[in-house]
Motif scaffolding. Structure first.
Motif, PDB file in Angstrom:
ATOM      1  N   LEU A   1      -0.851   0.261   1.779  1.00 43.32           N
ATOM      2  CA  LEU A   1      -1.942   0.781   0.960  1.00 43.32           C
ATOM      3  C   LEU A   1      -2.382   2.160   1.444  1.00 43.32           C
ATOM      4  O   LEU A   1      -2.638   3.059   0.634  1.00 43.32           O
TER       5      LEU A   1
ATOM      6  N   LEU B   1      -6.673   2.153  -8.253  1.00 45.93           N
ATOM      7  CA  LEU B   1      -6.511   0.947  -7.438  1.00 45.93           C
ATOM      8  C   LEU B   1      -7.298  -0.223  -8.007  1.00 45.93           C
ATOM      9  O   LEU B   1      -6.876  -1.368  -7.888  1.00 45.93           O
TER      10      LEU B   1
ATOM     11  N   PRO C   1       0.762  -3.935  -5.741  1.00 51.82           N
ATOM     12  CA  PRO C   1       0.891  -2.674  -5.002  1.00 51.82           C
ATOM     13  C   PRO C   1       2.024  -1.830  -5.565  1.00 51.82           C
ATOM     14  O   PRO C   1       3.033  -2.342  -6.031  1.00 51.82           O
TER      15      PRO C   1
ATOM     16  N   GLN D   1     -10.185  -2.265  -1.221  1.00 52.89           N
ATOM     17  CA  GLN D   1      -8.918  -2.963  -1.012  1.00 52.89           C
ATOM     18  C   GLN D   1      -8.420  -2.806   0.427  1.00 52.89           C
ATOM     19  O   GLN D   1      -7.638  -3.610   0.898  1.00 52.89           O
TER      20      GLN D   1
END
Length: 118
Positions: A58, A80, A86, A38
């Protein structure tokens, strides 16, 4: 008007700027790129990395899970991979001073705690 060192909230950040803002070493950020699909900063000529605001959020999220919550890298990968949205909202990086950085962290944590309590 802002000084020459202050970037706009949505501006790209270099790996050095992200490292200074998050307190993480650049080699840790590069390692995390290999472990977390990600996390993909934009790369330009010469393999220079440019991080977006979402990338920094992140990184903050991964850092909290690894260093505060006690997750392993594999555990964070699983979390994740299952996430659809998020956990943290993007934060503005590049505070003008240490005091501003602490206030930014405090407000981000307060917001996260308020969201968790709701």
């Amino acid at each position: 008007m802002a000084g020459p060192d202050v970037k706009a909230a949505g501006a790209f950040r270099t790996i050095g700027e992200v490292a200074a803002a998050t307190g993480l070493a650049p080699h840790v950020l590069r390692y995390w790129e290999t472990r977390f699909p990600q996390l993909r900063p934009i790369t330009r000529a010469g393999n220079r990395r440019y991080y977006r605001t979402e990338d920094i959020a992140l990184i903050t999220q991964i850092n909290i899970m690894l260093n505060r919550d006690g997750y392993t890298v594999k555990g964070v990968q699983k979390l994740l991979a299952g996430e659809r949205k998020p956990i943290l909202t993007p934060v503005t990086v590049a505070p003008a001073s240490d005091a501003a950085a602490i206030r930014l962290i405090r407000s981000t944590l307060r917001s996260a705690l308020d969201d968790d309590a709701a």
